[in-house]
Design a protein around this motif. Structure first.
Motif, PDB file in Angstrom:
ATOM      1  N   GLN A   1      -0.639 -14.620  -0.681  1.00 28.50           N
ATOM      2  CA  GLN A   1      -1.961 -14.698  -1.301  1.00 28.50           C
ATOM      3  C   GLN A   1      -1.994 -14.139  -2.728  1.00 28.50           C
ATOM      4  OE1 GLN A   1      -4.677 -12.047  -1.646  1.00 28.50           O
ATOM      5  NE2 GLN A   1      -6.547 -13.093  -0.967  1.00 28.50           N
ATOM      6  N   ARG A   2      -1.348 -12.994  -2.940  1.00 27.85           N
ATOM      7  CA  ARG A   2      -1.411 -12.371  -4.270  1.00 27.85           C
ATOM      8  C   ARG A   2      -0.807 -13.287  -5.339  1.00 27.85           C
ATOM      9  NH1 ARG A   2       0.466  -6.256  -5.748  1.00 27.85           N
ATOM     10  NH2 ARG A   2      -1.447  -5.839  -4.578  1.00 27.85           N
ATOM     11  N   ALA A   3       0.339 -13.848  -5.057  1.00 25.77           N
ATOM     12  CA  ALA A   3       0.995 -14.730  -6.028  1.00 25.77           C
ATOM     13  C   ALA A   3       0.131 -15.955  -6.312  1.00 25.77           C
ATOM     14  CB  ALA A   3       2.362 -15.146  -5.514  1.00 25.77           C
ATOM     15  N   LEU A   4      -0.494 -16.513  -5.280  1.00 23.87           N
ATOM     16  CA  LEU A   4      -1.341 -17.686  -5.475  1.00 23.87           C
ATOM     17  C   LEU A   4      -2.558 -17.350  -6.320  1.00 23.87           C
ATOM     18  CD1 LEU A   4      -2.185 -20.611  -4.885  1.00 23.87           C
ATOM     19  CD2 LEU A   4      -3.293 -19.760  -2.802  1.00 23.87           C
ATOM     20  N   VAL A   5      -3.216 -16.243  -6.033  1.00 23.73           N
ATOM     21  CA  VAL A   5      -4.411 -15.860  -6.796  1.00 23.73           C
ATOM     22  C   VAL A   5      -4.053 -15.617  -8.255  1.00 23.73           C
ATOM     23  CG1 VAL A   5      -6.184 -14.075  -7.093  1.00 23.73           C
ATOM     24  CG2 VAL A   5      -5.671 -14.954  -4.799  1.00 23.73           C
ATOM     25  N   ASP A   6      -2.968 -14.900  -8.501  1.00 26.98           N
ATOM     26  CA  ASP A   6      -2.548 -14.637  -9.882  1.00 26.98           C
ATOM     27  C   ASP A   6      -2.259 -15.948 -10.617  1.00 26.98           C
ATOM     28  OD1 ASP A   6      -2.793 -11.927  -9.440  1.00 26.98           O
ATOM     29  OD2 ASP A   6      -0.635 -11.579  -9.189  1.00 26.98           O
ATOM     30  N   TYR A   7      -1.576 -16.854  -9.941  1.00 28.17           N
ATOM     31  CA  TYR A   7      -1.270 -18.143 -10.552  1.00 28.17           C
ATOM     32  C   TYR A   7      -2.562 -18.913 -10.840  1.00 28.17           C
ATOM     33  CZ  TYR A   7       0.484 -22.873 -11.193  1.00 28.17           C
ATOM     34  OH  TYR A   7       0.734 -24.119 -11.704  1.00 28.17           O
ATOM     35  N   ALA A   8      -3.494 -18.909  -9.883  1.00 27.10           N
ATOM     36  CA  ALA A   8      -4.740 -19.662 -10.041  1.00 27.10           C
ATOM     37  C   ALA A   8      -5.588 -19.128 -11.189  1.00 27.10           C
ATOM     38  CB  ALA A   8      -5.533 -19.635  -8.730  1.00 27.10           C
ATOM     39  N   VAL A   9      -5.551 -17.825 -11.424  1.00 23.19           N
ATOM     40  CA  VAL A   9      -6.286 -17.255 -12.565  1.00 23.19           C
ATOM     41  C   VAL A   9      -5.773 -17.880 -13.862  1.00 23.19           C
ATOM     42  CG1 VAL A   9      -6.668 -15.166 -13.931  1.00 23.19           C
ATOM     43  CG2 VAL A   9      -6.889 -15.075 -11.436  1.00 23.19           C
ATOM     44  N   GLY A  10      -4.470 -17.876 -14.022  1.00 23.12           N
ATOM     45  CA  GLY A  10      -3.896 -18.455 -15.237  1.00 23.12           C
ATOM     46  C   GLY A  10      -4.162 -19.943 -15.348  1.00 23.12           C
ATOM     47  N   TRP A  11      -4.061 -20.658 -14.229  1.00 22.81           N
ATOM     48  CA  TRP A  11      -4.298 -22.111 -14.232  1.00 22.81           C
ATOM     49  C   TRP A  11      -5.733 -22.403 -14.667  1.00 22.81           C
ATOM     50  CZ3 TRP A  11      -7.347 -25.992 -12.634  1.00 22.81           C
ATOM     51  CH2 TRP A  11      -6.825 -27.295 -12.622  1.00 22.81           C
ATOM     52  N   MET A  12      -6.684 -21.673 -14.118  1.00 29.13           N
ATOM     53  CA  MET A  12      -8.101 -21.909 -14.465  1.00 29.13           C
ATOM     54  C   MET A  12      -8.363 -21.599 -15.933  1.00 29.13           C
ATOM     55  SD  MET A  12     -10.074 -20.430 -11.128  1.00 29.13           S
ATOM     56  CE  MET A  12      -9.765 -21.099  -9.491  1.00 29.13           C
ATOM     57  N   GLU A  13      -7.755 -20.555 -16.441  1.00 26.59           N
ATOM     58  CA  GLU A  13      -7.984 -20.193 -17.840  1.00 26.59           C
ATOM     59  C   GLU A  13      -7.366 -21.228 -18.773  1.00 26.59           C
ATOM     60  OE1 GLU A  13      -8.571 -15.374 -17.476  1.00 26.59           O
ATOM     61  OE2 GLU A  13      -6.632 -16.132 -18.149  1.00 26.59           O
ATOM     62  N   ARG A  14      -6.337 -21.922 -18.334  1.00 27.99           N
ATOM     63  CA  ARG A  14      -5.731 -22.961 -19.164  1.00 27.99           C
ATOM     64  C   ARG A  14      -6.428 -24.322 -19.022  1.00 27.99           C
ATOM     65  NH1 ARG A  14      -1.199 -20.692 -16.776  1.00 27.99           N
ATOM     66  NH2 ARG A  14      -0.974 -22.515 -15.393  1.00 27.99           N
ATOM     67  N   ASN A  15      -6.999 -24.599 -17.856  1.00 24.98           N
ATOM     68  CA  ASN A  15      -7.415 -25.970 -17.547  1.00 24.98           C
ATOM     69  C   ASN A  15      -8.906 -26.160 -17.304  1.00 24.98           C
ATOM     70  OD1 ASN A  15      -4.695 -27.477 -17.253  1.00 24.98           O
ATOM     71  ND2 ASN A  15      -4.408 -25.623 -16.026  1.00 24.98           N
ATOM     72  N   ARG A  16      -9.640 -25.122 -17.021  1.00 28.38           N
ATOM     73  CA  ARG A  16     -11.076 -25.307 -16.762  1.00 28.38           C
ATOM     74  C   ARG A  16     -11.862 -25.250 -18.072  1.00 28.38           C
ATOM     75  NH1 ARG A  16     -13.571 -22.691 -11.244  1.00 28.38           N
ATOM     76  NH2 ARG A  16     -12.418 -23.997  -9.767  1.00 28.38           N
TER      77      ARG A  16
END
Length: 266
Positions: free
Chosen positions: A251-266
């Motif tokens: 879970q931790r790795a996924l959440v950290d990755y998703a934060v970066g993904w959202m900041e780049r793509n949303r």
């Protein structure tokens, strides 16, 4: 009457599948599930699935499931389906307050519905975004679940992150992966919007409609995020549990990755 066709699954076969996927004794595990995806016949039904999960985690492991009840909300905001405006006040008057022991789940499936009723399972106090947990870390995971921003920093999702927990998607995909919502609270992106929510709660023994702030959540890109995480990090384990596709994710790795993904793509 035609004889049932297909494969028979049992608590023992499900346990073996869980172990082969990588679930180990002592894990803290959040499970999202679809019972009907497991196959044509499971001896013992959803109870067998719960018992297999608990056996795989052992006495030192902690099992967690989302037990959301988003229908316990102001009827003015209902859209699927909407109700006549002349019903609103009567619904508000007669809707029972949230009760962690009594309030049923809303479109969450039979496995968490039964799990929340199991002796020794604890359920958090959020009227929309509660979680149930059983095991040594249960109390620390669900304690202090704040009304405001119910899937954010003062939620069981954040406590699961602190505990370096795992996510099991059992017959469902990342579109159902609640943990990615934690990334929405942590990420900075355009269009991030705060909204008001309401729910009936007991306050000093009296039912009141309580208003609290939250984010306008959006899971439309969760599948894309989950697939990108798997492709780029190689940290996802896939397999079969009974007849269901199963995905095990840190879970931790996924959440950290998703934060970066959202900041780049949303």
């Amino acid at each position: 009457m035609q004889e049932i066709q297909g494969q028979l699954f049992t608590q023992s076969t499900i346990l073996q599948d869980l172990k082969e996927l990588g679930i180990e004794s002592g894990m803290t595990l959040m499970v999202h599930s679809s019972f009907k995806s497991l196959g044509s016949w499971v001896a013992g039904g959803p109870v067998a699935v719960i018992l297999a999960l608990e056996e795989a985690l052992g006495e030192t492991g902690t099992l967690v499931m989302p037990t959301h009840s988003n229908d316990l909300s102001d009827p003015e905001g209902w859209r699927n389906p909407p109700v006549p405006s002349e019903w609103w006040e009567e619904i508000r008057e007669h809707m029972p307050p949230y009760d962690p022991h009594l309030t049923p789940l809303w479109f969450m499936g039979i496995i968490p519905e039964l799990f929340r009723k199991q002796e020794g399972t604890m359920r958090s106090g959020h009227p929309h975004h509660s979680f149930a947990a059983r095991g040594p870390k249960a109390a620390s995971l669900i304690a202090g679940h704040a009304l405001a921003f119910g899937l954010g920093e003062n939620s069981p999702l954040a406590r699961l992150y602190d505990a370096e927990g795992w996510i099991l998607l059992l017959g469902v995909g990342h579109g159902n992966n609640t943990s990615i919502h934690l990334a929405e609270y942590r990420a900075e992106f355009s269009g991030k919007k705060q909204i008001p929510n309401k729910a009936p709660l007991l306050v000093d023994g009296v039912k009141q409609w309580v208003e609290f702030p939250d984010l306008e959540l959006n899971s439309d890109d969760f599948v894309v995020i989950g697939e990108a995480f798997e492709t780029e990090t190689k940290q996802v384990r896939r397999g079969k549990v009974a007849g269901a596709e199963a995905i095990l994710v840190p879970q931790r790795a996924l959440v950290d990755y998703a934060v970066g993904w959202m900041e780049r793509n949303r």
